[in-house]
Design a protein around this motif. Structure first.
Motif, PDB file in Angstrom:
ATOM      1  N   ARG A  17       1.399  -1.013  -0.192  1.00  0.00           N
ATOM      2  CA  ARG A  17      -0.112  -0.199   0.002  1.00  0.00           C
ATOM      3  C   ARG A  17       0.957   1.324   0.182  1.00  0.00           C
ATOM      4  O   ARG A  17       1.933   1.173   0.402  1.00  0.00           O
ATOM      5  N   SER A  37      -0.225   5.545   0.881  1.00  0.00           N
ATOM      6  CA  SER A  37      -0.806   6.592   0.703  1.00  0.00           C
ATOM      7  C   SER A  37      -1.033   7.490   0.688  1.00  0.00           C
ATOM      8  O   SER A  37      -0.223   7.502  -0.478  1.00  0.00           O
ATOM      9  N   ALA A  38      -2.075   8.070   0.912  1.00  0.00           N
ATOM     10  CA  ALA A  38      -2.071   9.388  -0.756  1.00  0.00           C
ATOM     11  C   ALA A  38      -0.922  10.590   0.027  1.00  0.00           C
ATOM     12  O   ALA A  38      -1.114  11.138  -0.857  1.00  0.00           O
ATOM     13  N   SER A  83       1.800   9.874   1.091  1.00  0.00           N
ATOM     14  CA  SER A  83       3.303   9.787   0.261  1.00  0.00           C
ATOM     15  C   SER A  83       2.965   9.873  -1.227  1.00  0.00           C
ATOM     16  O   SER A  83       4.265  10.258  -1.658  1.00  0.00           O
ATOM     17  N   ASP A 121      -9.922   0.959   0.096  1.00  0.00           N
ATOM     18  CA  ASP A 121      -9.034  -0.156   0.352  1.00  0.00           C
ATOM     19  C   ASP A 121      -9.324  -1.310   0.485  1.00  0.00           C
ATOM     20  O   ASP A 121      -8.970  -2.611  -0.128  1.00  0.00           O
ATOM     21  N   HIS A 179       2.166  -0.491  -5.919  1.00  0.00           N
ATOM     22  CA  HIS A 179       1.607  -0.483  -5.196  1.00  0.00           C
ATOM     23  C   HIS A 179      -0.061  -0.083  -5.253  1.00  0.00           C
ATOM     24  O   HIS A 179      -0.220   0.323  -6.313  1.00  0.00           O
ATOM     25  N   LEU A 187      -3.077   2.284  -3.993  1.00  0.00           N
ATOM     26  CA  LEU A 187      -3.137   3.349  -2.845  1.00  0.00           C
ATOM     27  C   LEU A 187      -4.102   3.352  -1.624  1.00  0.00           C
ATOM     28  O   LEU A 187      -5.331   2.377  -2.570  1.00  0.00           O
ATOM     29  N   GLN A 188      -3.308   3.655  -0.322  1.00  0.00           N
ATOM     30  CA  GLN A 188      -4.096   3.112   0.394  1.00  0.00           C
ATOM     31  C   GLN A 188      -5.776   3.956   0.603  1.00  0.00           C
ATOM     32  O   GLN A 188      -5.517   4.966   0.381  1.00  0.00           O
ATOM     33  N   ASP A 189      -7.148   2.587   1.120  1.00  0.00           N
ATOM     34  CA  ASP A 189      -8.496   3.572   0.473  1.00  0.00           C
ATOM     35  C   ASP A 189      -9.230   4.606  -0.967  1.00  0.00           C
ATOM     36  O   ASP A 189      -9.266   5.211  -0.617  1.00  0.00           O
ATOM     37  N   ALA A 241      -9.761   8.149  -1.204  1.00  0.00           N
ATOM     38  CA  ALA A 241      -8.674   8.972  -0.059  1.00  0.00           C
ATOM     39  C   ALA A 241      -7.681   9.970  -0.547  1.00  0.00           C
ATOM     40  O   ALA A 241      -7.257  10.695  -0.523  1.00  0.00           O
ATOM     41  N   TYR A 242      -7.514   9.744  -2.129  1.00  0.00           N
ATOM     42  CA  TYR A 242      -6.786  10.165  -3.721  1.00  0.00           C
ATOM     43  C   TYR A 242      -7.817  12.022  -3.205  1.00  0.00           C
ATOM     44  O   TYR A 242      -6.659  12.869  -3.289  1.00  0.00           O
ATOM     45  N   ALA A 285      -7.051  14.153   0.067  1.00  0.00           N
ATOM     46  CA  ALA A 285      -5.882  15.210   0.080  1.00  0.00           C
ATOM     47  C   ALA A 285      -6.153  15.983  -1.125  1.00  0.00           C
ATOM     48  O   ALA A 285      -4.695  16.251  -0.781  1.00  0.00           O
TER      49      ALA A 285
END
Lengths: 142, 181
Positions: free
Chosen positions: B64, B66-67, B69, B133, B154, B156-158, B162-163, B166
């Motif tokens: 994963r 994260s957005a 990251s 997710d 990867h 993307l978490q959620d 999440a995108y 963010a």
């Protein structure tokens, strides 16, 4: 069988509609066995072997039940099978919704149908119609 | 006929209506299952049976990102290719800027059609995006990419949720062939 009442028109309509829907659902899945196996696996309810077996036999269960319902042969048995199928689909969808899974429903070969409230409503409707056909065909027999 | 009378050829015990119907259900299921197994065997691409790592296996959870990251990596100028594995309608309704749509159900077909092998080799990171997710499609696509030699993937978490949260850059919604936005 002596004394059987003719099937009511609305029962015939429901039976044929249910049968046609099942038949169509089964036909669309025959050639996409891999996709169906993945769609079933996404529910994360059964081991891989069971997912693979169901991917192979499920479309034909739908086709058989659908065809028998449309042509009015072994109607009660076909409706019972439809009832079992829709009940299983409903349980799977509820399980996916509870776990928040974002997956295709696998209802047809079309992948754009995601699991959601609409899927649940369709399966619940299938249960109701199949149960009605079972009950009404039981009453028709003397 | 009373149940206390012994059965005989002349007066067989009546099979209950429900038992008969259940026997018919089992007969329908058995016959249909046989047809299914035969057609599967004759299929160009049969579903492998009793294979642990086949199409019926749930995908392993991929790495994963994260957005946060992702945002940092984009700000640092890293070359990141975002693959949106949602369906075409969802993609058309809104998607990350410069993302490519490769729906997970026909991922390999889209991989070939979009010539992803070349594009992905140029990317430092490949980020797969789904709706949320809990999306086995993204994990499955990540596995397929790994098998094709792309290890820098990867999920993307959620996902899309999440995108957007963010505040990452978006492309404008566009119409699909069906005319839906």
């Amino acid at each position: 069988m002596s004394g059987s009442a003719p099937e009511k028109t609305w029962v015939v309509v429901l039976r044929v509609l249910l049968g046609a829907a099942l038949f169509f659902a089964g036909i669309t899945k025959i050639k996409s066995g891999w996709q169906l196996a993945e769609a079933i696996a996404n529910y994360n309810l059964l081991p891989a072997a069971a997912n693979q077996i169901f991917a192979v036999v499920l479309p034909w269960w739908e086709i058989a039940a659908g065809a028998l319902l449309v042509f009015g042969v072994w109607t009660r048995a076909a409706a019972l099978l439809a009832l079992v199928l829709f009940s299983a689909f409903t349980i799977a969808v509820i399980s996916a919704l509870i776990r928040g899974l974002d997956i295709e429903c696998g209802c047809f070969s079309d992948a754009s149908s995601r699991v959601g409230i609409r899927t649940l409503a369709v399966d619940a409707g299938g249960i109701v119609i199949a149960a009605l056909v079972v009950i009404m065909n039981g009453r028709n027999k003397a | 006929m009373s149940l206390s009378q012994p059965a005989s050829r002349e007066n067989p015990l009546p099979i209950s209506s429900w038992r008969r119907e259940i026997q018919r259900v089992l007969a329908i299921a058995a016959a249909a299952s046989i047809l299914g197994l035969i057609t599967n065997a004759l299929n160009e691409k049969p579903v492998p049976l009793f294979v642990r790592d086949g199409p019926g296996a749930p995908p392993e959870r991929a790495r994963r990102m994260s957005a946060v990251s992702l945002k940092a990596a984009l700000s640092d100028g890293r070359v990141i290719l975002i693959l949106d594995v949602r369906g075409e309608d969802a993609f058309a309704a809104g998607h990350p800027q410069f993302a490519l749509n490769a729906p997970a159900t026909n991922f390999i077909d889209h991989y070939a059609k979009l010539n992803l092998s070349t594009l992905l080799l140029a990317a430092e990171d490949i980020v797969l995006l789904c709706e949320s997710d809990q999306c086995p499609s993204a994990d499955r696509a990540a596995k397929q990419l790994a098998e094709l030699g792309h290890k820098n993937t990867h999920v993307l978490q959620d996902g899309w949720t999440a995108y957007r949260a963010a505040g990452l850059p978006l492309d404008a919604p566009r119409q699909t062939e069906s005319g839906k936005p």
